[in-house]
Design an enzyme around this catalytic site. Structure first.
Site, PDB file in Angstrom:
ATOM      1  N   HIS A  56       0.938  -1.059  -0.049  1.00  0.00           N
ATOM      2  CA  HIS A  56      -0.116  -0.064  -0.160  1.00  0.00           C
ATOM      3  C   HIS A  56       1.012   1.221   0.070  1.00  0.00           C
ATOM      4  O   HIS A  56       1.239   1.846   0.942  1.00  0.00           O
ATOM      5  CB  HIS A  56      -0.967  -0.043   1.151  1.00  0.00           C
ATOM      6  CG  HIS A  56      -2.004   1.082   0.982  1.00  0.00           C
ATOM      7  ND1 HIS A  56      -3.439   0.544   1.185  1.00  0.00           N
ATOM      8  CD2 HIS A  56      -2.121   2.387   0.893  1.00  0.00           C
ATOM      9  CE1 HIS A  56      -4.252   1.625   1.154  1.00  0.00           C
ATOM     10  NE2 HIS A  56      -3.383   2.667   0.938  1.00  0.00           N
ATOM     11  N   HIS A  64       1.056   4.906  -2.312  1.00  0.00           N
ATOM     12  CA  HIS A  64       0.937   5.751  -3.326  1.00  0.00           C
ATOM     13  C   HIS A  64       1.824   6.345  -4.210  1.00  0.00           C
ATOM     14  O   HIS A  64       3.038   7.028  -3.546  1.00  0.00           O
ATOM     15  CB  HIS A  64      -0.055   6.632  -2.980  1.00  0.00           C
ATOM     16  CG  HIS A  64      -1.532   6.203  -2.361  1.00  0.00           C
ATOM     17  ND1 HIS A  64      -2.476   6.135  -2.998  1.00  0.00           N
ATOM     18  CD2 HIS A  64      -1.729   5.664  -1.110  1.00  0.00           C
ATOM     19  CE1 HIS A  64      -3.749   5.692  -2.624  1.00  0.00           C
ATOM     20  NE2 HIS A  64      -3.086   5.216  -1.218  1.00  0.00           N
ATOM     21  N   ASP A 117       1.826   9.164  -6.181  1.00  0.00           N
ATOM     22  CA  ASP A 117       1.575  10.503  -5.840  1.00  0.00           C
ATOM     23  C   ASP A 117       1.762  10.957  -4.331  1.00  0.00           C
ATOM     24  O   ASP A 117       1.594  12.379  -4.010  1.00  0.00           O
ATOM     25  CB  ASP A 117       0.426  11.286  -6.305  1.00  0.00           C
ATOM     26  CG  ASP A 117      -1.132  10.411  -5.948  1.00  0.00           C
ATOM     27  OD1 ASP A 117      -0.754   9.449  -4.966  1.00  0.00           O
ATOM     28  OD2 ASP A 117      -2.107  10.778  -5.985  1.00  0.00           O
ATOM     29  N   GLY A 159      -9.711   7.704  -2.464  1.00  0.00           N
ATOM     30  CA  GLY A 159     -10.235   8.954  -2.376  1.00  0.00           C
ATOM     31  C   GLY A 159     -11.119   9.175  -1.199  1.00  0.00           C
ATOM     32  O   GLY A 159     -11.225   8.152  -0.204  1.00  0.00           O
ATOM     33  N   HIS A 161      -9.736   0.575  -0.642  1.00  0.00           N
ATOM     34  CA  HIS A 161      -9.558   1.562   0.486  1.00  0.00           C
ATOM     35  C   HIS A 161     -11.065   1.129   1.311  1.00  0.00           C
ATOM     36  O   HIS A 161     -12.002   1.665   0.912  1.00  0.00           O
ATOM     37  CB  HIS A 161      -9.527   2.880   0.239  1.00  0.00           C
ATOM     38  CG  HIS A 161      -7.942   3.323  -0.254  1.00  0.00           C
ATOM     39  ND1 HIS A 161      -7.496   2.861  -1.273  1.00  0.00           N
ATOM     40  CD2 HIS A 161      -7.173   4.147   0.518  1.00  0.00           C
ATOM     41  CE1 HIS A 161      -6.298   3.458  -1.227  1.00  0.00           C
ATOM     42  NE2 HIS A 161      -5.840   4.230  -0.200  1.00  0.00           N
ATOM     43  N   GLU A 215     -10.797   3.208   6.691  1.00  0.00           N
ATOM     44  CA  GLU A 215      -9.655   4.076   7.157  1.00  0.00           C
ATOM     45  C   GLU A 215     -10.630   5.458   7.642  1.00  0.00           C
ATOM     46  O   GLU A 215     -10.692   5.860   8.787  1.00  0.00           O
ATOM     47  CB  GLU A 215      -9.231   4.542   6.058  1.00  0.00           C
ATOM     48  CG  GLU A 215      -7.824   5.762   6.474  1.00  0.00           C
ATOM     49  CD  GLU A 215      -7.527   5.992   5.148  1.00  0.00           C
ATOM     50  OE1 GLU A 215      -6.368   6.606   5.317  1.00  0.00           O
ATOM     51  OE2 GLU A 215      -7.929   6.048   4.158  1.00  0.00           O
ATOM     52  N   ASP A 272       1.826   3.955   3.046  1.00  0.00           N
ATOM     53  CA  ASP A 272       0.625   4.740   2.448  1.00  0.00           C
ATOM     54  C   ASP A 272       1.133   5.882   1.528  1.00  0.00           C
ATOM     55  O   ASP A 272       1.145   5.899   0.489  1.00  0.00           O
ATOM     56  CB  ASP A 272      -0.499   5.349   3.604  1.00  0.00           C
ATOM     57  CG  ASP A 272      -1.519   5.822   2.934  1.00  0.00           C
ATOM     58  OD1 ASP A 272      -2.020   5.317   1.831  1.00  0.00           O
ATOM     59  OD2 ASP A 272      -2.297   6.272   3.772  1.00  0.00           O
TER      60      ASP A 272
END
Length: 373
Positions: free
Chosen positions: A26, A28, A30, A187, A214, A217, A314
């Site tokens: 996991h 990302h 970006d 998102g 996701h 969370e 993350d």
């Protein structure tokens, strides 16, 4: 600014956590940019950023992300996504992303990102995936030149608040033989259940492309339930709030009893991996129900009860972290040692979206690496 090259050791001071073979599930794209790269890319396209030097920019990201709110946390991505709108930008970021994984001892990684967020300057969805894959392959070649071996696959992500899920699922399937290993939705979680993307998940199931979602969370058990039964998720992105389905009670004779609800029991029995991200979970308030310190994180509860826990970063930039640092923090909080770390990595290897034989090869690599540590 913390980076993947900072060295971490276990409590004995001798075992290098960085040198241990690790699996990253996991992570990302970006959320893993180098601050210096952001500055250079921003300057080349005339994009305004909130700081003029790398150290200050790195601090800005960490401070801004440490908000206790997923919505505020996600706002920092306006900057990183903003400089990832060209082939050159995407390729460079992906290449450096892989370089940093290799420097941190990662032997297998899955990088997730949302192509639909990178078409503002005219790239097509397919061109964005191709640009990222080019960078990944360059990064792997760079690592090989330094005597390191790793594999990296793309998790193509759809934004759950948008209406492009099926289109992005079709994109993922088109590129499954050219770097894509799975699909994700990300998102704003609250108010945007997985069921909204049911057409995408049906298409992915029909084409046998694995899915992680996701969930758990910024929303609770209903979100997790939707990820499993609408999304057919094989892993839960974070999933930390699954602990809401676990009750701990003390009796008059000071004995402690644990009761696991039906949803949590299903996740445990099916060995559905939880992609836990300790530092990020603190920053976004995902563990607010249990406390505001890493020792309050239900990670250890889930681990001791036999859930398939994995350790993840993350977003390395926003959390100023690396996989080695996350393991070090968990060791400090819960006293974990080399044996525990090996369990976490084997859990991740077995939950990866590689074919079965390749998952076993990955597990063998981890076992051999830990034996020689």
């Amino acid at each position: 600014m913390n980076d993947s090259r900072e060295q971490y050791t276990l409590a004995n001071g001798r075992t290098s956590i960085n040198a241990l073979p690790k699996v990253s599930l996991h992570d990302h794209l970006d959320g893993g940019l180098r601050p210096a790269t952001i500055l250079e890319l921003a300057d080349s396209i005339g994009f305004e950023v909130p700081a003029s030097d790398a150290a200050s920019l790195g601090e800005w990201f960490e401070d801004s992300a440490d908000s206790g709110s997923l919505v505020d946390y996600l706002a920092t991505f306006d900057i990183t996504v903003g400089v990832m709108q060209t082939t050159e930008g995407l390729t460079r970021v992906a290449r450096e992303f892989v370089q940093d994984l290799a420097a941190d001892g990662v032997v297998y990684g899955e990088v997730r990102w949302a192509p639909e967020q990178h078409v503002a300057k005219g790239l097509t969805l397919d061109q964005t995936v191709e640009a990222v894959q080019q960078g990944i392959e360059q990064g792997i070649d760079d690592a090989r030149g330094e005597g390191k071996t790793l594999r990296v696959g793309q998790l193509v992500t759809a934004m759950r608040h948008a209406d492009r899920g099926l289109e992005i699922a079709e994109l993922a399937v088109r590129h499954r033989e050219r770097g894509v290993v799975g699909f994700d939705i990300a998102g704003a979680e609250l108010g945007f259940p997985a069921g909204n993307q049911r057409a995408a998940f049906d298409y992915l199931a029909q084409n046998f492309l694995p899915v992680t979602v996701h969930a758990g969370e910024a929303d609770g058990l209903d979100s997790i339930r939707g990820a499993l039964f609408d999304g057919r998720a094989l892993r839960l992105g974070h999933g930390v709030r699954l602990a809401e389905d676990i009750r701990i009670e003390s009796s008059d004779d000071e004995n402690t009893f644990v009761s696991i609800g039906g949803l949590a029991q299903w996740v445990k029995d099916r060995e559905i991996a939880l992609e836990l991200s300790p530092s990020s979970n603190l920053q976004t308030g995902a563990i607010a129900a249990w406390g505001d310190d890493l020792q309050d994180h239900p990670f250890d509860l889930l681990y001791q009860l036999g859930f398939t826990v994995t350790v993840n970063t993350d977003n390395r930039l926003m959390s100023n972290t690396s996989l080695s640092r996350e393991l070090s923090l968990l060791s400090d909080a819960f006293g974990y040692d080399l044996e525990d770390f090996e369990v976490f990595q084997l859990n991740a290897a077995n939950a990866s979206f590689l074919p079965l034989d390749e998952r076993q090869d990955l597990a063998d690599t981890i076992i051999a690496g830990f034996q020689s540590a």
